[in-house]
Design a protein around this motif. Structure first.
Motif, PDB file in Angstrom:
ATOM      1  N   VAL A  90       0.837  -1.201   0.000  1.00 38.24           N
ATOM      2  CA  VAL A  90       0.000   0.000   0.000  1.00 38.24           C
ATOM      3  C   VAL A  90       0.872   1.251   0.000  1.00 38.24           C
ATOM      4  N   ALA A  91       1.981   1.228   0.760  1.00 44.55           N
ATOM      5  CA  ALA A  91       2.865   2.388   0.819  1.00 44.55           C
ATOM      6  C   ALA A  91       3.533   2.645  -0.531  1.00 44.55           C
ATOM      7  N   LYS A  92       3.957   1.610  -1.230  1.00 45.67           N
ATOM      8  CA  LYS A  92       4.642   1.774  -2.521  1.00 45.67           C
ATOM      9  C   LYS A  92       3.670   2.109  -3.649  1.00 45.67           C
ATOM     10  N   ALA A  93       2.481   1.493  -3.629  1.00 45.33           N
ATOM     11  CA  ALA A  93       1.545   1.684  -4.735  1.00 45.33           C
ATOM     12  C   ALA A  93       0.701   2.936  -4.567  1.00 45.33           C
ATOM     13  N   GLY A  94       0.483   3.363  -3.341  1.00 50.86           N
ATOM     14  CA  GLY A  94      -0.385   4.504  -3.101  1.00 50.86           C
ATOM     15  C   GLY A  94      -1.826   4.136  -3.418  1.00 50.86           C
ATOM     16  N   GLU A  95      -2.528   5.009  -4.106  1.00 50.25           N
ATOM     17  CA  GLU A  95      -3.925   4.751  -4.457  1.00 50.25           C
ATOM     18  C   GLU A  95      -4.059   4.041  -5.803  1.00 50.25           C
ATOM     19  N   SER A  96      -2.984   3.943  -6.557  1.00 55.94           N
ATOM     20  CA  SER A  96      -3.028   3.369  -7.901  1.00 55.94           C
ATOM     21  C   SER A  96      -3.082   1.845  -7.831  1.00 55.94           C
ATOM     22  N   ARG A  97      -4.117   1.276  -8.440  1.00 53.32           N
ATOM     23  CA  ARG A  97      -4.227  -0.189  -8.529  1.00 53.32           C
ATOM     24  C   ARG A  97      -4.199  -0.648  -9.988  1.00 53.32           C
ATOM     25  N   GLU A  98      -3.933   0.296 -10.882  1.00 51.76           N
ATOM     26  CA  GLU A  98      -3.898  -0.022 -12.306  1.00 51.76           C
ATOM     27  C   GLU A  98      -2.509  -0.490 -12.757  1.00 51.76           C
ATOM     28  N   GLN A  99      -1.493  -0.240 -11.950  1.00 47.99           N
ATOM     29  CA  GLN A  99      -0.151  -0.649 -12.339  1.00 47.99           C
ATOM     30  C   GLN A  99      -0.003  -2.165 -12.174  1.00 47.99           C
ATOM     31  N   PRO A 100       0.823  -2.774 -13.001  1.00 44.57           N
ATOM     32  CA  PRO A 100       1.021  -4.217 -12.871  1.00 44.57           C
ATOM     33  C   PRO A 100       1.838  -4.557 -11.633  1.00 44.57           C
ATOM     34  N   LEU A 101       1.564  -5.713 -11.060  1.00 46.40           N
ATOM     35  CA  LEU A 101       2.303  -6.206  -9.904  1.00 46.40           C
ATOM     36  C   LEU A 101       3.026  -7.474 -10.347  1.00 46.40           C
ATOM     37  N   ILE A 102       4.343  -7.474 -10.249  1.00 42.10           N
ATOM     38  CA  ILE A 102       5.166  -8.606 -10.676  1.00 42.10           C
ATOM     39  C   ILE A 102       5.668  -9.334  -9.435  1.00 42.10           C
ATOM     40  N   ILE A 103       5.459 -10.639  -9.389  1.00 44.35           N
ATOM     41  CA  ILE A 103       5.951 -11.474  -8.300  1.00 44.35           C
ATOM     42  C   ILE A 103       7.203 -12.183  -8.783  1.00 44.35           C
ATOM     43  N   SER A 104       8.333 -11.888  -8.128  1.00 43.73           N
ATOM     44  CA  SER A 104       9.598 -12.549  -8.443  1.00 43.73           C
ATOM     45  C   SER A 104       9.949 -13.449  -7.273  1.00 43.73           C
ATOM     46  N   ALA A 105       9.821 -14.742  -7.471  1.00 44.06           N
ATOM     47  CA  ALA A 105      10.058 -15.687  -6.381  1.00 44.06           C
ATOM     48  C   ALA A 105      11.245 -16.583  -6.718  1.00 44.06           C
ATOM     49  N   ASP A 106      12.022 -16.857  -5.703  1.00 42.56           N
ATOM     50  CA  ASP A 106      13.133 -17.796  -5.824  1.00 42.56           C
ATOM     51  C   ASP A 106      12.558 -19.187  -6.112  1.00 42.56           C
ATOM     52  N   GLY A 107      13.321 -20.006  -6.797  1.00 38.95           N
ATOM     53  CA  GLY A 107      12.866 -21.359  -7.099  1.00 38.95           C
ATOM     54  C   GLY A 107      12.635 -22.196  -5.862  1.00 38.95           C
ATOM     55  N   GLN A 108      13.321 -21.871  -4.759  1.00 41.15           N
ATOM     56  CA  GLN A 108      13.186 -22.616  -3.510  1.00 41.15           C
ATOM     57  C   GLN A 108      12.254 -21.931  -2.523  1.00 41.15           C
ATOM     58  N   ALA A 109      11.580 -20.855  -2.947  1.00 42.68           N
ATOM     59  CA  ALA A 109      10.678 -20.111  -2.056  1.00 42.68           C
ATOM     60  C   ALA A 109       9.483 -20.978  -1.691  1.00 42.68           C
ATOM     61  N   PRO A 110       9.001 -20.843  -0.458  1.00 44.13           N
ATOM     62  CA  PRO A 110       7.816 -21.608  -0.069  1.00 44.13           C
ATOM     63  C   PRO A 110       6.602 -21.189  -0.899  1.00 44.13           C
ATOM     64  N   HIS A 111       5.819 -22.156  -1.259  1.00 45.97           N
ATOM     65  CA  HIS A 111       4.633 -21.890  -2.076  1.00 45.97           C
ATOM     66  C   HIS A 111       3.663 -20.970  -1.345  1.00 45.97           C
ATOM     67  N   GLN A 112       3.578 -21.108  -0.044  1.00 45.94           N
ATOM     68  CA  GLN A 112       2.668 -20.276   0.742  1.00 45.94           C
ATOM     69  C   GLN A 112       3.029 -18.799   0.647  1.00 45.94           C
ATOM     70  N   SER A 113       4.298 -18.487   0.517  1.00 48.09           N
ATOM     71  CA  SER A 113       4.715 -17.090   0.392  1.00 48.09           C
ATOM     72  C   SER A 113       4.195 -16.477  -0.900  1.00 48.09           C
ATOM     73  N   VAL A 114       4.278 -17.219  -1.984  1.00 48.72           N
ATOM     74  CA  VAL A 114       3.793 -16.721  -3.272  1.00 48.72           C
ATOM     75  C   VAL A 114       2.273 -16.584  -3.247  1.00 48.72           C
ATOM     76  N   VAL A 115       1.596 -17.567  -2.664  1.00 48.95           N
ATOM     77  CA  VAL A 115       0.139 -17.506  -2.573  1.00 48.95           C
ATOM     78  C   VAL A 115      -0.295 -16.334  -1.702  1.00 48.95           C
ATOM     79  N   SER A 116       0.449 -16.039  -0.643  1.00 49.89           N
ATOM     80  CA  SER A 116       0.124 -14.897   0.213  1.00 49.89           C
ATOM     81  C   SER A 116       0.216 -13.588  -0.561  1.00 49.89           C
ATOM     82  N   ILE A 117       1.251 -13.434  -1.387  1.00 49.76           N
ATOM     83  CA  ILE A 117       1.396 -12.218  -2.195  1.00 49.76           C
ATOM     84  C   ILE A 117       0.211 -12.093  -3.155  1.00 49.76           C
ATOM     85  N   MET A 118      -0.143 -13.177  -3.821  1.00 46.07           N
ATOM     86  CA  MET A 118      -1.257 -13.136  -4.765  1.00 46.07           C
ATOM     87  C   MET A 118      -2.571 -12.820  -4.060  1.00 46.07           C
ATOM     88  N   ASP A 119      -2.761 -13.374  -2.877  1.00 45.48           N
ATOM     89  CA  ASP A 119      -3.982 -13.134  -2.116  1.00 45.48           C
ATOM     90  C   ASP A 119      -4.080 -11.671  -1.677  1.00 45.48           C
TER      91      ASP A 119
END
Length: 139
Positions: A90-119
């Motif tokens: 929220v601090a980085k995006a401000g009020e803008s929700r039209e910008q794309p959000l890119i998730i860059s995850a390590d190959g060994q990152a827990p799946h729950q971490s990626v799902v949390s970001i998407m959620d």
């Protein structure tokens, strides 16, 4: 008295009339069929103008390392909780929700971490969510 045994005539099936009938049917269907050109769709294409599109907004990048630690646009978060991640996005995006959000995850990152970001991104209203990848090394 000597009786003659009845002779069994072998049954013959004459296929010539059947073939004639089939040929007549084929000729009839070929002559009665209409061949219309229905392969093309009649469409009117829209016209394009020469205006330059607006500059694309810089994407918001959320990274996850192999241990599940988050970083938003390169700034590492001290806390790995979903609340801290939500506040940082929220601090980085401000009020803008039209910008794309890119998730860059390590190959060994827990799946729950990626799902949390998407959620969290979905709850905040981001509609353009992508997953960053890199090209595989060719042998």
């Amino acid at each position: 008295m000597k009786l003659k045994r009845p002779m069994n005539d072998e049954l013959e099936l004459n296929l010539t009339p059947l073939i004639d009938c089939l040929l007549f049917l084929i000729i009839f269907f070929l002559l009665s069929t209409t061949f219309a050109k229905t392969g093309k769709l009649q469409i009117t294409l829209p016209q394009a103008d020469a205006t330059v599109p607006a500059a694309k907004k810089k994407p918001l990048e959320v990274s996850v390392d192999g241990r599940g630690s988050y970083a938003v646009n390169g700034d590492i978060l001290a806390d790995n909780s979903p609340e801290a991640l939500r506040a940082a996005i929220v601090a980085k995006a401000g009020e803008s929700r039209e910008q794309p959000l890119i998730i860059s995850a390590d190959g060994q990152a827990p799946h729950q971490s990626v799902v949390s970001i998407m959620d969290i991104a979905g709850q905040l209203g981001f509609r353009q969510i992508g997953i960053g990848t890199q090209k595989a090394a060719t042998p």
